[in-house]
Design a protein around this motif. Structure first.
Motif, mmCIF file in Angstrom:
data_model
loop_
_atom_site.group_PDB
_atom_site.id
_atom_site.type_symbol
_atom_site.label_atom_id
_atom_site.label_comp_id
_atom_site.label_asym_id
_atom_site.label_seq_id
_atom_site.Cartn_x
_atom_site.Cartn_y
_atom_site.Cartn_z
ATOM 1 N N UNK A 87 8.102 13.886 -2.085
ATOM 2 C CA UNK A 87 8.383 12.494 -2.461
ATOM 3 C C UNK A 87 8.773 11.685 -1.235
ATOM 4 N N UNK A 88 7.771 11.163 -0.540
ATOM 5 C CA UNK A 88 8.003 10.337 0.639
ATOM 6 C C UNK A 88 7.662 8.897 0.299
ATOM 7 N N UNK A 89 8.379 7.942 0.885
ATOM 8 C CA UNK A 89 8.004 6.529 0.696
ATOM 9 C C UNK A 89 6.620 6.247 1.289
ATOM 10 N N UNK A 90 6.060 5.141 0.873
ATOM 11 C CA UNK A 90 4.704 4.791 1.311
ATOM 12 C C UNK A 90 4.661 4.567 2.817
ATOM 13 N N UNK A 91 5.723 4.008 3.377
ATOM 14 C CA UNK A 91 5.710 3.709 4.813
ATOM 15 C C UNK A 91 5.709 4.979 5.663
ATOM 16 N N UNK A 92 6.065 6.135 5.065
ATOM 17 C CA UNK A 92 5.964 7.396 5.779
ATOM 18 C C UNK A 92 4.510 7.864 5.870
ATOM 19 N N UNK A 93 3.687 7.459 4.915
ATOM 20 C CA UNK A 93 2.328 7.989 4.784
ATOM 21 C C UNK A 93 1.275 7.115 5.443
ATOM 22 N N UNK A 94 1.570 5.837 5.672
ATOM 23 C CA UNK A 94 0.571 4.918 6.218
ATOM 24 C C UNK A 94 1.196 4.043 7.291
ATOM 25 N N UNK A 95 0.359 3.359 8.025
ATOM 26 C CA UNK A 95 0.763 2.356 8.993
ATOM 27 C C UNK A 95 0.296 0.991 8.505
ATOM 28 N N UNK A 96 1.214 0.047 8.466
ATOM 29 C CA UNK A 96 0.799 -1.298 8.080
ATOM 30 C C UNK A 96 0.070 -1.970 9.242
ATOM 31 N N UNK A 97 -0.373 -3.182 9.030
ATOM 32 C CA UNK A 97 -1.181 -3.873 10.043
ATOM 33 C C UNK A 97 -0.422 -4.067 11.347
ATOM 34 N N UNK A 98 0.856 -4.399 11.242
ATOM 35 C CA UNK A 98 1.640 -4.623 12.465
ATOM 36 C C UNK A 98 1.844 -3.319 13.225
ATOM 37 N N UNK A 99 2.063 -2.222 12.505
ATOM 38 C CA UNK A 99 2.230 -0.934 13.166
ATOM 39 C C UNK A 99 0.922 -0.488 13.814
ATOM 40 N N UNK A 100 -0.196 -0.769 13.188
ATOM 41 C CA UNK A 100 -1.476 -0.441 13.798
ATOM 42 C C UNK A 100 -1.715 -1.268 15.054
#
Length: 872
Positions: A87-100
């Motif tokens: 059970x990880x939050x979504x931000x652990x699994x993906x990179x948003x546009x700013x992080x990319x």
């Protein structure tokens, strides 16, 4: 160009001293030697290549880790599994546009850096998190403030991180780590490598207001492997000063001077020469031992010196009264100066706002580096923007248009942290260590630390000190305790002398603060010292010193000015030992008491030393020195035979003698001497009783200490929910009762018609007449109740109004005779009465308004009642 075989080329190149091989012609060899050297001959020669290596995906990953490559593709991770966590939050699994965007920027920055500085190692810009998603290292820092006073300072936070998180060495000591978990996960795992520990500590420090940065660099082997055997122990042994308790007059200055020394100076010189030779030999041996010890303590040579990757924290000055820049080692919690030899170099530093690359030479030591991150010639910025606090012109100093431009800057800034907020429950904070305890081997010292309430005896720290560097011979064992009912907080054992010193906190019933005794000696008359809190004892006893044949007591601030008492017992014999073991009291030989000066009395009447010679049947008194006197008055009384003692005792002049220091003083009268003699006899009996009481107290104390050590109990606060089992069970029981009561109120519905059914014996069915009678009886009773309640409120209102009027009439008639206090009390009572009348008025009005509604509700309830269905 003629073709030359590879074999011939090799043979010609390895010939020794120009000697040709047997299979070759000498002319051919000479011809080849005269030919000019050419690289083309070597390149054209046939060669044998090594066997091809199978290139796999794992090899590519290894190369990527070594180069610090940043992934520019972001696949979706749907079901991550990390140490049984899913059970990880979504931000652990993906990179948003700013992080990319920041990762793209970081890869471009890395390529430019590698192109410009080919000899430097890769930068630690991004790393995979626990889900395998690559994140920028600056976004891993999550500034967090925890609601604990224990973590308010950088010292306590660093110590907690070092104690709570288990240090893990890097897989490869010269390569950057392959993953960087979030601080939240690091605290959940209670372990991590150097970069994870530094990130967790930096998150806590930034959260409480410090200017902290994570440092990526190089350290020595002892630091990267957390070898503490060459580190000085932070727990320094405490040296106590010898307490001077006897404040009596020093008679040494009144002794005669010794005779002149007539010994030969030549013999003295020869003896001194021998002594100097012996001292020189001792110094030489000591110096050899010191050099030998330094050689043993010296760090062994390391083939990877200066290449071992490590991470620590840089704490800059300026925030929260930090006066100078320091390094903090997260694996130990210790602070180090910038010129420490533990760290070899710095590649980069970062916080949650930006990333800086060091452009300075570290060969001269980190103390020579400038840590002004705003200097672009010394530190290369990753992002263009700077924090507002670093800018020379603040927004408040600019005009409105300029301020809008500052806030509307178009450059890229660091994304917010993707990590979850650090969460540390209170029970985890109190447990402190991952396994409840930790052992650290320092130089000459081994420290075992325990969390509170982990051990049954309350021990929280055990410090074992050794004599040699190999830690083979123990010298001192020091135990620290907490939460003990016997108030013991420290115990020190000297293994050389077997001497044990126990320290107690204030709060014991016997007021003991310190106990010094020898190990494995439990006899009452064994040598020991017992110290007391004199302010908590009725007799102001501060210390008892027990020796083989005597007991010495010290007092402080007594009304009778007694500060010293010594009891000397008769020498032991075999029969005496047998009697003592059976509980027979030891015979006293004499008692000595000393008193402070009482300025309200003449010196000749103020007793300084009183000695009761029990065996000699004498009482010897010595008085204080008078002003300007070099001698003091004395008086000795000889006790008559036991048969003559009692109420009819006859005092004879030959039973006393003494010396008067005052010149020309009259001899004392016999009556005064007799009265003084009687007082001393009473004091002797009183002192004997006091001594026997002290003997009993010593026996009871030793028996109590044996019981406390065998059946120790710990104090648990009422507010300690984790350890107080009784409190927790009581609270759970109370919560269960409250929950059951709430459920009962929801499940059970009040039946207002039940009392009327009870009068009829709870019949299964009512007749028409019974149902009609019960219905109107219930309505009439409810109506009468409403009327009675209204009448009661009305009567109370009328009585209170009458009382208020009487108070006003009384004030009108007698207000001139009232004091200011009585008048203030009157107005306070009037205000309270007016408020009460207003409350009654509101209550009566509300009752009148709600009575019809309540009556209609009851009528509706009765019409719907199942027992009254035959009425309709």
């Amino acid at each position: 160009m003629s073709e030359i075989s590879a074999d011939k080329l090799y043979k010609s190149s390895v010939e020794f001293d120009g000697v040709p091989n047997e299979d070759e012609n000498i002319d051919d060899v000479l011809e080849e030697e005269e030919r000019p050297f050419s690289y083309f001959d070597i390149l054209d020669a046939p060669r044998s290549l090594p066997d091809p290596v199978e290139l796999t995906f794992e090899h590519l990953k290894e190369v990527g880790y070594e180069l610090g490559l940043i992934k520019l593709c972001w696949p979706d991770i749907i079901h991550p599994i990390f140490e049984n966590r899913t059970n990880f939050p979504v931000r652990y699994l993906t990179n948003n546009d700013k992080e990319r965007a920041i990762l793209l920027y970081a890869e471009n920055f890395r390529r430019q850096f590698c192109y410009k500085f080919k000899n430097r190692k890769a930068l630690f810009l991004a790393s995979e998190n626990e889900c395998g998603v690559q994140k920028m290292v600056s976004t891993t820092i999550r500034p967090t403030t925890l609601p604990y006073l224990e973590l308010e300072t950088w010292e306590s936070s660093a110590r907690f991180v070092a104690d709570h998180l288990k240090y893990e060495c890097l897989e490869d000591p010269i390569l950057l780590p392959r993953h960087l978990y979030s601080p939240h996960t690091t605290f959940l795992r209670q372990s991590g490598h150097a970069f994870e520990l530094a990130t967790a500590l930096c998150s806590l420090l930034i959260g409480v207001g410090y200017d902290a940065y994570v440092v990526s660099g190089y350290a020595i082997k002892d630091v990267t492997l957390r070898i503490m055997s060459r580190v000085e122990c932070p727990h320094v042994a405490e040296e106590e000063e010898e307490k001077i308790t006897d404040k009596g007059i020093n008679d040494e200055k009144y002794k005669l001077k010794p005779p002149k020394d007539l010994k030969s100076k030549f013999l003295q010189m020869m003896e001194q020469r021998e002594i100097d030779k012996a001292n020189e030999e001792k110094e030489r041996l000591a110096e050899e031992e010191r050099l030998k010890t330094l050689e043993e303590e010296k760090r062994p040579p390391d083939e990877l010196e200066g290449q071992r990757v490590h991470s620590w924290v840089l704490l800059k000055s300026g925030e929260r009264n930090v006066t100078e820049n320091i390094f903090i080692e997260p694996s130990t919690g210790f602070s180090h100066p910038l010129n420490s030899d533990l760290y070899c170099g710095i590649e980069s530093v970062w916080n949650h706002l930006n990333y800086w690359v060091n452009m300075q030479d570290c060969t001269k030591g980190l103390g020579c580096i400038e840590y002004d991150l705003t200097d672009v010639t010394k530190w290369e910025h990753f992002l263009v923007g700077e924090p507002l606090k670093w800018r020379k012109q603040k927004p408040k100093d600019l005009e409105e248009e300029d301020t809008r431009e500052v806030y509307d800057e178009k450059h890229l800034d660091m994304p917010i942290s993707w990590s979850m907020r650090i969460s540390i429950p209170h029970d985890v904070l109190m447990r402190r260590f991952p396994e409840g305890m930790r052992t650290t081997n320092y130089k000459y010292t081994c420290v075992e630390e325990y969390a509170p309430y982990v051990s049954y005896d309350g021990i929280v720290k055990r410090i074992t000190r050794y004599k040699d560097f190999q830690c083979t011979e123990v010298t001192v064992i020091e135990d620290h305790y907490e939460n003990r009912q016997d108030k013991l907080y420290k115990s020190v054992l000297d293994t050389n002398t077997d001497l044990i010193t126990e320290y107690f906190q204030r709060g014991r019933e016997d007021a003991v603060t310190k106990h010094v005794y020898y190990k494995n000696v439990d006899a009452v008359d064994a040598e020991r010292k017992i110290f007391f809190n004199s302010e908590a004892r009725y007799d102001a006893l501060s210390e008892i010193e027990v020796e083989l044949d005597k007991i010495t007591e010290y007092y402080e601030k007594r009304d009778d000015r007694l500060y010293y008492r010594q009891v000397i017992y008769s020498k032991k014999s075999e029969g005496t030992n047998a009697e003592t073991s059976k509980g027979v009291r030891r015979p006293i030989q004499k008692m000595i008491q000393k008193y402070m000066r009482d300025e309200s009395k003449p010196a000749s009447d103020d007793i300084a030393v009183r000695e009761f010679a029990i065996v000699d049947r004498e009482i010897r008194l010595k008085f204080h020195y008078g002003k300007g006197n070099v001698t003091a008055s004395t008086r000795t009384f000889i006790k008559p035979p036991i048969s003559e003692m009692g109420e009819g005792m006859v005092f004879k002049p030959e039973l006393t003698f003494g010396y008067q220091a005052e010149v020309g003083a009259k001899p004392p009268r016999q009556l005064n001497l007799f009265i003084l003699f009687e007082e001393q006899l009473k004091e002797e009996e009183k002192a004997l009783n006091s001594i026997r009481d002290v003997e009993i107290q010593i026996s009871e104390f030793l028996l109590l200490r044996a019981h406390e050590m065998a059946f120790n109990k710990l104090d648990i606060s009422l507010f300690n929910k984790e350890q107080n089992v009784d409190f927790r069970s009581g609270m759970l029981e109370k919560e269960e009762q409250h929950r059951a009561c709430k459920e009962k109120e929801v499940e059970e519905e009040t039946d207002y018609f039940a009392p009327y059914l009870a009068k009829l014996g709870y019949p299964e069915k009512l007749t028409y007449d019974q149902a009609l009678d019960c219905k109107y009886a219930c309505l009439n009773d409810f109506k009468n109740m409403l009327v009675e309640r209204a009448n009661y409120i009305q009567k109370t209102f009328e009585k209170s109004t009458e009382k208020l009027q009487n108070m006003k009439n009384y004030y009108t008639m007698y207000h001139e005779n009232l004091t200011p206090e009585e008048e203030a009390q009157y107005f306070e009572e009037v205000n309270n009465m007016i408020t009460y009348l207003r409350t009654l008025e509101i209550r009566l009005t509300r009752h009148k308004d709600l009575s019809p509604l309540r009556y209609e509700a009851l009528l509706t309830y009765l019409n719907d009642h199942p027992m009254l269905t035959n009425l309709y």
